[in-house]
Design a protein around this motif. Structure first.
Motif, PDB file in Angstrom:
ATOM      1  N   UNK A 198      36.673  39.225  44.233  1.00  0.00           N
ATOM      2  CA  UNK A 198      37.533  38.648  43.526  1.00  0.00           C
ATOM      3  C   UNK A 198      38.645  39.209  43.541  1.00  0.00           C
ATOM      4  N   UNK A 199      39.467  38.343  43.958  1.00  0.00           N
ATOM      5  CA  UNK A 199      40.639  38.646  43.875  1.00  0.00           C
ATOM      6  C   UNK A 199      41.112  38.206  42.234  1.00  0.00           C
ATOM      7  N   UNK A 200      41.832  39.852  41.634  1.00  0.00           N
ATOM      8  CA  UNK A 200      42.184  39.044  40.068  1.00  0.00           C
ATOM      9  C   UNK A 200      42.839  37.880  39.084  1.00  0.00           C
ATOM     10  N   UNK A 201      43.866  37.850  40.727  1.00  0.00           N
ATOM     11  CA  UNK A 201      44.964  36.714  40.603  1.00  0.00           C
ATOM     12  C   UNK A 201      43.912  35.360  40.987  1.00  0.00           C
ATOM     13  N   UNK A 256      41.853  45.248  40.648  1.00  0.00           N
ATOM     14  CA  UNK A 256      42.661  43.823  41.169  1.00  0.00           C
ATOM     15  C   UNK A 256      41.845  43.046  42.228  1.00  0.00           C
ATOM     16  N   UNK A 257      40.618  43.391  42.248  1.00  0.00           N
ATOM     17  CA  UNK A 257      39.861  42.941  42.745  1.00  0.00           C
ATOM     18  C   UNK A 257      38.291  43.784  41.717  1.00  0.00           C
ATOM     19  N   UNK A 294      39.884  30.244  45.376  1.00  0.00           N
ATOM     20  CA  UNK A 294      40.912  30.392  45.820  1.00  0.00           C
ATOM     21  C   UNK A 294      41.679  32.026  45.562  1.00  0.00           C
ATOM     22  N   UNK A 295      42.541  32.785  46.618  1.00  0.00           N
ATOM     23  CA  UNK A 295      43.249  33.612  46.213  1.00  0.00           C
ATOM     24  C   UNK A 295      44.137  34.043  45.213  1.00  0.00           C
ATOM     25  N   UNK A 328      48.663  42.546  49.727  1.00  0.00           N
ATOM     26  CA  UNK A 328      48.411  40.390  48.677  1.00  0.00           C
ATOM     27  C   UNK A 328      47.261  40.611  49.811  1.00  0.00           C
ATOM     28  N   UNK A 329      45.992  41.325  50.638  1.00  0.00           N
ATOM     29  CA  UNK A 329      44.929  41.675  51.213  1.00  0.00           C
ATOM     30  C   UNK A 329      44.528  41.334  50.413  1.00  0.00           C
ATOM     31  N   UNK A 330      43.679  40.410  50.947  1.00  0.00           N
ATOM     32  CA  UNK A 330      42.001  39.474  50.504  1.00  0.00           C
ATOM     33  C   UNK A 330      41.167  41.137  50.074  1.00  0.00           C
ATOM     34  N   UNK A 331      40.464  41.109  49.091  1.00  0.00           N
ATOM     35  CA  UNK A 331      39.333  41.096  48.752  1.00  0.00           C
ATOM     36  C   UNK A 331      37.791  41.941  49.194  1.00  0.00           C
ATOM     37  N   UNK A 332      37.796  40.672  50.217  1.00  0.00           N
ATOM     38  CA  UNK A 332      37.153  40.827  51.293  1.00  0.00           C
ATOM     39  C   UNK A 332      37.102  40.548  53.049  1.00  0.00           C
TER      40      UNK A 332
END
Length: 98
Positions: free
Chosen positions: A85-88, A74-75, A50-51, A27-31
């Motif tokens: 950014x996150x794909x979600x 996913x990023x 938002x992620x 679940x970690x952020x992309x950046x």
């Protein structure tokens, strides 16, 4: 008998810890926000990034500005936010991919 219970307890504890760490890294952020420039952080805030998209049909993966290197990433870089950014994820500049 007590040593078996203690071993079992330690084994379950280690397994649980490994699962928690694995799910957190997934679940970690992309950046890392601490590594983003002030202008990138400001852009993300102004576009309400938002992620996790509140509406899955408007997630970054389906946005015209999301540019994954390969299908299923996913990023990926966002042309508007000028950062990965996150794909979600989601922001107010979301535009349906044609």
């Amino acid at each position: 008998m007590a040593s078996c219970d203690r071993r079992r307890f330690i084994t379950y504890g280690l397994r649980a810890s490994a699962l928690i760490l694995a799910s957190a890294s997934a679940r970690a952020a992309c950046v890392d926000p601490d590594e983003m420039s002030g202008s990138v952080q400001s852009m993300r805030e102004s576009l309400e990034y938002t992620d996790s998209a509140p509406d899955a049909s408007q997630a970054c993966r389906d946005c015209a500005y999301f540019k994954p290197v390969k299908t299923g990433d996913s990023c990926a870089p966002c042309e508007v936010l000028t950062s990965p950014v996150s794909a979600s994820g989601h922001c107010v500049s979301w535009t349906k991919r044609s």
